[in-house]
Design an enzyme around this catalytic site. Sequence first.
Site, mmCIF file in Angstrom:
data_model
loop_
_atom_site.group_PDB
_atom_site.id
_atom_site.type_symbol
_atom_site.label_atom_id
_atom_site.label_comp_id
_atom_site.label_asym_id
_atom_site.label_seq_id
_atom_site.Cartn_x
_atom_site.Cartn_y
_atom_site.Cartn_z
ATOM 1 N N GLU A 189 0.830 -1.203 0.000
ATOM 2 C CA GLU A 189 0.000 0.000 0.000
ATOM 3 C C GLU A 189 0.870 1.261 0.000
ATOM 4 O OE1 GLU A 189 -2.887 -0.497 3.200
ATOM 5 O OE2 GLU A 189 -4.242 -1.490 1.806
ATOM 6 N N GLU A 249 -6.480 -7.944 -1.214
ATOM 7 C CA GLU A 249 -7.024 -8.009 0.147
ATOM 8 C C GLU A 249 -8.527 -7.802 0.065
ATOM 9 O OE1 GLU A 249 -5.246 -5.577 3.132
ATOM 10 O OE2 GLU A 249 -3.182 -6.103 2.564
#
Length: 585
Positions: A161, A237
Amino acid sequence: MTETSRFRIGETDFLLDGRAHRIISGAMHYPRIHPDLWRDRIRTAKLMGLNAIETYVAWNAHEPVRGQWREDGDVDLGRFLDIVAEEGLHAIVRPGPYVCAEWHNGGLPTWLTAEPGIRLRSSDPRYLAEITGYLEKVNAIIAPRQIDTGGSVILVQIENEYGAYGSDTAYLDHLVRLTRAAGITVPLTQVDQPIAHMLENGAHPALHKTGSFGGRIHERLATLREHQSTGPLMCMEFWCGWFDHWGEKHHTTSAEDSAADLELLLAAGASVNIYMVHGGTNFGLTAGANDSGRYLPMTTSYDYDAPISEAGEITEKFRAFREVIARHAPVPDEPLPEPHDAPVLAAALHLVSNPLADATTDRGEFPAPPTFDELGPDIALAEYTASVPGSGVLAADVRDIAWISRDGTSVGTLQRTLGDHSLALPAGDTLTLRVEETGRVNYDTKIGEPKGLIGTPRLNGEPIDGPWRVRTIDVFALESAVRDAAADDAAASGPIAGPAGLRATFALDEPADLFLDTRGWGKGYAWVNGFFLGRYWRRGPQRTLYVPVPATRAGQNHIVIVELETMTDATARFVARPDLGHEVE
């Protein structure tokens, strides 16, 4: 990646041996699972219809002290990946070096983040030098276990991320070059939330973009496609649950709603990694924390309301996901394990006097209070003492909780989570602050922030002059200190004021999963047979600690508790089912 690789990224799909392949994966983190249970959890995930297992690699689990690298026992990544392969599944590895994961310090070692002026997650030469050694070690484990060499690994992720944090392309260049130079030939990926600026900031031409999200499936896949114009779409995710902070409610998500979102993902042709398929436990002191204006530490349980519970049982969500997957991919035609109750028993705890003494090191006197980070890596508990005559208002910046005593008598606490920074200090001569860090921030810019006493405490607005006597307590040594210390023959009775060490023995007919009931206890640590279960705290939401079956044995077992506050029920009780707190969706 070469054109001869068994696993590649095509124009529209992942390609396995030249054929279109959809990844249906689930996340489980090997340090959050007792190593003797890795195979059981992987097999259970396979029963749901998964064809891959994903894991993060937490640097600070492998190298908590600079130069002391571990890859055995609970951090034997190679063995974990080998088991994945033996069970006929693929593996996705996400080595960071930053991982977030609600894990202590986001996976970065405290000895690294304590370096003055170092710029984390950037092309700062000092940072690159440190992460190079780490990734060389991790990639040496991964490389021989890639699919092209008969192993399980099909994807390796670079950073984590990153677009939510920075946009340093030179940093990502370094990670890519380092990974390829180590012999990693499988496709490399990156992940960000499907928000335009995040996908743009973290972009790198050598990396295949994936998304992290739960809900609004079509919208988020469309945003991801705008920034990844070719190749397969993948939700790296798929958030099917959520984590818990101490002092909040236990989070759950509807099995029906989560299954509906999974159906939308698979019906759209996307690949998926379910986060988490099995959350596990923040054993020991591994739980992280968040701070988006208020510091909130993570609970010991990382159950995550996952399809496979913290104790490895299948859930309603597991069955719902299995039904969805069966409409899109083969699912093993095998019976599913049924939930069962754990043994119920109780044992009276015996009190040990002065439990901290044998685990305490006198660090000497300092003109001003040093932070934990200045004292050494991964210190979690310390005492600061100074001569402070007079009375008035004490003000101090503590990270994260401090128990204040005056001439040996407790006078109150300061808690960062509650915004406590001051208290009325009665007249006296000696001031002691026992300070505990309750979890390192794992996300955003506060990763690596100092712990302990920050700056010099003040009395009535004036700095408290030193010298300050500092003693550090080795939390990991407390178990043996309490277990081996002299104890009264009689069981403890009435309220127990901490710090206090308590221990008991209990018998089992055979090894078994257990759930230790912590109601009636204040705040502290628990061990069974030397296995560090983690923290408990009366703030909740969780009221039980999971004891994995390999930590128990037939016959006599011993339990050690270190209570830091006040215990009203000096009994070790084991209950049939876990209690993670009142549920909130």
